[in-house]
Write a protein that holds these residues in place. Structure first.
Motif, PDB file in Angstrom:
ATOM      1  N   GLU A 375       4.931  16.367  -4.224  1.00 48.30           N
ATOM      2  CA  GLU A 375       3.732  16.064  -3.446  1.00 48.30           C
ATOM      3  C   GLU A 375       2.479  16.451  -4.217  1.00 48.30           C
ATOM      4  OE1 GLU A 375       4.165  18.144   0.215  1.00 48.30           O
ATOM      5  OE2 GLU A 375       5.636  16.744   1.042  1.00 48.30           O
ATOM      6  N   ALA A 376       1.427  15.664  -4.014  1.00 45.52           N
ATOM      7  CA  ALA A 376       0.122  15.952  -4.631  1.00 45.52           C
ATOM      8  C   ALA A 376      -0.969  15.563  -3.644  1.00 45.52           C
ATOM      9  CB  ALA A 376      -0.038  15.193  -5.938  1.00 45.52           C
ATOM     10  N   GLU A 377      -2.066  16.325  -3.645  1.00 45.51           N
ATOM     11  CA  GLU A 377      -3.198  16.049  -2.757  1.00 45.51           C
ATOM     12  C   GLU A 377      -4.449  15.826  -3.597  1.00 45.51           C
ATOM     13  OE1 GLU A 377      -3.783  18.936   0.266  1.00 45.51           O
ATOM     14  OE2 GLU A 377      -1.706  18.873   0.988  1.00 45.51           O
ATOM     15  N   VAL A 378      -5.109  14.716  -3.335  1.00 43.89           N
ATOM     16  CA  VAL A 378      -6.360  14.401  -4.025  1.00 43.89           C
ATOM     17  C   VAL A 378      -7.505  14.533  -3.028  1.00 43.89           C
ATOM     18  CG1 VAL A 378      -7.660  12.668  -5.303  1.00 43.89           C
ATOM     19  CG2 VAL A 378      -5.169  12.818  -5.577  1.00 43.89           C
ATOM     20  N   GLU A 379      -8.507  15.367  -3.368  1.00 42.80           N
ATOM     21  CA  GLU A 379      -9.667  15.565  -2.495  1.00 42.80           C
ATOM     22  C   GLU A 379     -10.868  14.831  -3.079  1.00 42.80           C
ATOM     23  OE1 GLU A 379     -11.388  19.376  -0.302  1.00 42.80           O
ATOM     24  OE2 GLU A 379     -12.025  19.288  -2.411  1.00 42.80           O
ATOM     25  N   MET A 380     -11.490  14.015  -2.243  1.00 43.21           N
ATOM     26  CA  MET A 380     -12.732  13.348  -2.620  1.00 43.21           C
ATOM     27  C   MET A 380     -13.861  13.947  -1.786  1.00 43.21           C
ATOM     28  SD  MET A 380     -13.683   9.271  -2.567  1.00 43.21           S
ATOM     29  CE  MET A 380     -13.501   9.151  -0.769  1.00 43.21           C
ATOM     30  N   SER A 381     -14.842  14.542  -2.450  1.00 42.41           N
ATOM     31  CA  SER A 381     -15.940  15.229  -1.762  1.00 42.41           C
ATOM     32  C   SER A 381     -17.251  14.511  -2.056  1.00 42.41           C
ATOM     33  CB  SER A 381     -16.049  16.685  -2.227  1.00 42.41           C
ATOM     34  OG  SER A 381     -14.835  17.376  -1.993  1.00 42.41           O
ATOM     35  N   GLU A 382     -18.088  14.387  -0.996  1.00 44.91           N
ATOM     36  CA  GLU A 382     -19.432  13.826  -1.134  1.00 44.91           C
ATOM     37  C   GLU A 382     -20.451  14.954  -0.972  1.00 44.91           C
ATOM     38  OE1 GLU A 382     -19.397   9.228   0.259  1.00 44.91           O
ATOM     39  OE2 GLU A 382     -19.340  10.720   1.871  1.00 44.91           O
ATOM     40  N   LEU A 383     -21.406  15.011  -1.894  1.00 44.31           N
ATOM     41  CA  LEU A 383     -22.416  16.064  -1.866  1.00 44.31           C
ATOM     42  C   LEU A 383     -23.806  15.442  -1.894  1.00 44.31           C
ATOM     43  CD1 LEU A 383     -19.868  17.140  -3.855  1.00 44.31           C
ATOM     44  CD2 LEU A 383     -21.208  19.222  -3.719  1.00 44.31           C
ATOM     45  N   GLU A 384     -24.725  16.100  -1.203  1.00 45.09           N
ATOM     46  CA  GLU A 384     -26.129  15.717  -1.211  1.00 45.09           C
ATOM     47  C   GLU A 384     -26.933  16.953  -1.612  1.00 45.09           C
ATOM     48  OE1 GLU A 384     -29.440  13.505  -1.096  1.00 45.09           O
ATOM     49  OE2 GLU A 384     -27.481  12.655  -0.557  1.00 45.09           O
ATOM     50  N   ILE A 393      -9.097  13.739   2.266  1.00 40.00           N
ATOM     51  CA  ILE A 393      -7.853  14.197   1.635  1.00 40.00           C
ATOM     52  C   ILE A 393      -6.846  13.044   1.617  1.00 40.00           C
ATOM     53  CG2 ILE A 393      -5.989  15.887   1.663  1.00 40.00           C
ATOM     54  CD1 ILE A 393      -8.727  17.116   1.211  1.00 40.00           C
ATOM     55  N   THR A 394      -6.271  12.799   0.439  1.00 42.70           N
ATOM     56  CA  THR A 394      -5.209  11.803   0.278  1.00 42.70           C
ATOM     57  C   THR A 394      -3.950  12.522  -0.183  1.00 42.70           C
ATOM     58  OG1 THR A 394      -6.793  10.069  -0.301  1.00 42.70           O
ATOM     59  CG2 THR A 394      -4.489   9.697  -0.893  1.00 42.70           C
ATOM     60  N   LYS A 395      -2.898  12.465   0.637  1.00 46.21           N
ATOM     61  CA  LYS A 395      -1.625  13.100   0.291  1.00 46.21           C
ATOM     62  C   LYS A 395      -0.647  12.047  -0.223  1.00 46.21           C
ATOM     63  CE  LYS A 395      -1.843  17.104   3.394  1.00 46.21           C
ATOM     64  NZ  LYS A 395      -1.072  17.955   4.326  1.00 46.21           N
ATOM     65  N   VAL A 396      -0.169  12.246  -1.452  1.00 41.55           N
ATOM     66  CA  VAL A 396       0.762  11.317  -2.097  1.00 41.55           C
ATOM     67  C   VAL A 396       2.100  12.016  -2.278  1.00 41.55           C
ATOM     68  CG1 VAL A 396       1.202   9.872  -4.109  1.00 41.55           C
ATOM     69  CG2 VAL A 396      -1.143  10.185  -3.292  1.00 41.55           C
ATOM     70  N   THR A 397       3.170  11.401  -1.770  1.00 44.49           N
ATOM     71  CA  THR A 397       4.517  11.956  -1.894  1.00 44.49           C
ATOM     72  C   THR A 397       5.370  11.019  -2.735  1.00 44.49           C
ATOM     73  OG1 THR A 397       4.349  12.995   0.284  1.00 44.49           O
ATOM     74  CG2 THR A 397       6.558  12.735  -0.646  1.00 44.49           C
ATOM     75  N   LEU A 398       6.001  11.555  -3.792  1.00 44.65           N
ATOM     76  CA  LEU A 398       6.877  10.783  -4.676  1.00 44.65           C
ATOM     77  C   LEU A 398       8.343  11.136  -4.367  1.00 44.65           C
ATOM     78  CD1 LEU A 398       4.230  10.211  -6.195  1.00 44.65           C
ATOM     79  CD2 LEU A 398       5.488  10.539  -8.341  1.00 44.65           C
ATOM     80  N   PHE A 399       9.132  10.134  -4.049  1.00 46.30           N
ATOM     81  CA  PHE A 399      10.575  10.297  -3.898  1.00 46.30           C
ATOM     82  C   PHE A 399      11.226   9.857  -5.215  1.00 46.30           C
ATOM     83  CE2 PHE A 399       9.321   9.394   0.615  1.00 46.30           C
ATOM     84  CZ  PHE A 399       9.547  10.683   1.085  1.00 46.30           C
ATOM     85  N   VAL A 400      11.692  10.832  -5.988  1.00 48.59           N
ATOM     86  CA  VAL A 400      12.227  10.564  -7.326  1.00 48.59           C
ATOM     87  C   VAL A 400      13.735  10.368  -7.236  1.00 48.59           C
ATOM     88  CG1 VAL A 400      12.329  11.362  -9.704  1.00 48.59           C
ATOM     89  CG2 VAL A 400      10.406  12.030  -8.264  1.00 48.59           C
TER      90      VAL A 400
END
Length: 405
Positions: A375-384, A393-400
């Motif tokens: 599993e891996a989590e990618v965070e995209m943040s917006e700043l002003e 948050i995008t959670k990606v799960t790989l079934f190998v």
């Protein structure tokens, strides 16, 4: 053309001489007209010469291009196709450099020539083209020994992998043959032993007979695949069974079936429970935060949404490669930042890179040995002005898979 020009010049000089002696010559206008004609003739010949030169250059360029293509074709080509044996068979279809082709003869025939030929770097085959010819041996050449008779020999031990040979005696010499897929046993000439093709052609230069497992059978072989796979039409490779599409799974109604290589996974997406915020499912794979009260700053700092994605990959997938991309449809703040969340396992196999101003990508940097779930989590943040105004948050799960196919 040159003679005509010389004649005009000669005429001008000659007339000058004759005028001295008072003789008549062409007028000045006539001479100028002749010179203009010569000039036109010279221009026409010059244009014809230039056109011929251009045509010659085009032909030379075409020949050079053709020679270059022929050289490239030669570099990328394979060895010539080998003829099939008459009264025999050829094993191996690849004609690339380093690959082998093997030859076997039918019962009653013997192989004369190279049993194995290799495609060399010179794009030629090693050895000589074999042929299958009838085996005839005569040890007694006297005229009285011309009779030929079949001889019966003691019965040998038989079974699925052992067969009796077929023997004949010709002028005192015995010759025994076997059925296809069998060979004369090393113990005696009257017994045929099964040829183990799986062992004989295991990991050869021509490649394995089977993608997964080779099963030796009496007189032949067959390929088998692990559970979750079917044997392909060529009888050698394996194709994944989509248990989700064919409904060969036991997932419940509140679960989603994810097809994997060699199996399937039943997943259920539940929205996270986070302090100071509540979430609602807006699609099967997405949860969004409910509106925060104006005075609740802790709520506004929690992620705006969670997205879930599941991917099936084979074992030891080559790296580096892009596995997933995260993009912003529109940018609210003045800065967009992408980062990788998670523990050591995620950071061991993944990294996050920016591909353009609004897109980040999850990169696989080291292969994953299966079977495994990563599993891996990618965070995209917006700043002003360096103040956070949104998190996604995008959670990606790989079934190998357990296998590399």
């Amino acid at each position: 053309m040159f003679i005509c020009a010389v004649n005009v010049i000669f005429l001008v000089c000659f007339c000058s001489l004759h005028q001295t002696f008072g003789q008549d010559c062409p007028s000045r206008n006539e001479i100028q007209g002749s010179l203009r004609q010569v000039q036109k003739l010279l221009s026409a010949h010059e244009a014809s010469y230039m056109q011929s030169l251009r045509n010659l250059k085009k032909k030379i360029s075409a020949l050079q291009s053709s020679a270059g293509k022929q050289t490239s074709k030669t570099i990328n080509s394979t060895c010539p196709k080998l003829d099939a044996l008459i009264n025999g068979r050829k094993l191996g279809k690849s004609h690339h450099v380093g690959h082998e082709v093997h030859f076997l003869c039918d019962p009653g025939y013997e192989l004369v020539g190279s049993e194995t030929r290799v495609c060399q770097e010179t794009l030629t085959w090693s050895g000589q083209q074999p042929i299958c010819q009838v085996f005839i041996t005569i040890t007694n050449t006297s005229a009285t020994a011309a009779a030929a008779a079949a001889t019966t020999f003691p019965a040998a031990t038989t079974g699925p992998f052992v067969r009796p040979s077929r023997c004949t005696t010709v002028q005192g010499t015995t010759h025994c043959t076997c059925e296809p897929g069998y060979t004369i046993s090393g113990r005696d000439s009257y017994t045929c032993a099964d040829i183990d093709e799986c062992e004989l052609f295991h990991n050869g230069q021509a490649g394995r007979l089977c993608l997964h497992a080779c099963v030796n059978t009496p007189g032949g072989y067959r390929c088998s695949c692990p559970a979750g796979y079917d044997v392909t039409r060529d009888g050698r490779s394996c194709k994944d069974i989509d248990e989700c599409a064919t409904r060969q799974n036991n997932c419940s109604k509140d679960q989603m079936c994810i097809n994997t290589y060699g199996g399937f996974q039943c997943v259920r997406v539940d929205c996270p429970k986070i302090r100071n915020a509540t979430y609602v499912k807006t699609s099967p794979m997405r949860c969004e935060r409910n509106p925060c009260p104006v005075e609740n700053k802790a709520c506004s700092q929690t992620p705006n949404s969670f997205s879930y994605h599941y991917m099936a990959v084979v074992s030891n997938l080559s790296a580096p490669r892009v596995m997933f991309r995260v993009s912003a449809l529109r940018q609210i703040g003045d800065t967009l930042r992408f980062s990788l969340l998670g523990g050591k396992q995620a950071r061991r196999h993944f990294t996050v890179q920016r591909s353009d101003r609004l897109t980040g990508q999850l990169m696989l940097v080291t292969p994953v040995q299966g079977p495994a779930t990563v599993e891996a989590e990618v965070e995209m943040s917006e700043l002003e002005r360096r103040v956070q105004v949104g998190r996604y948050i995008t959670k990606v799960t790989l079934f190998v898979s357990q296998y590399d196919f």
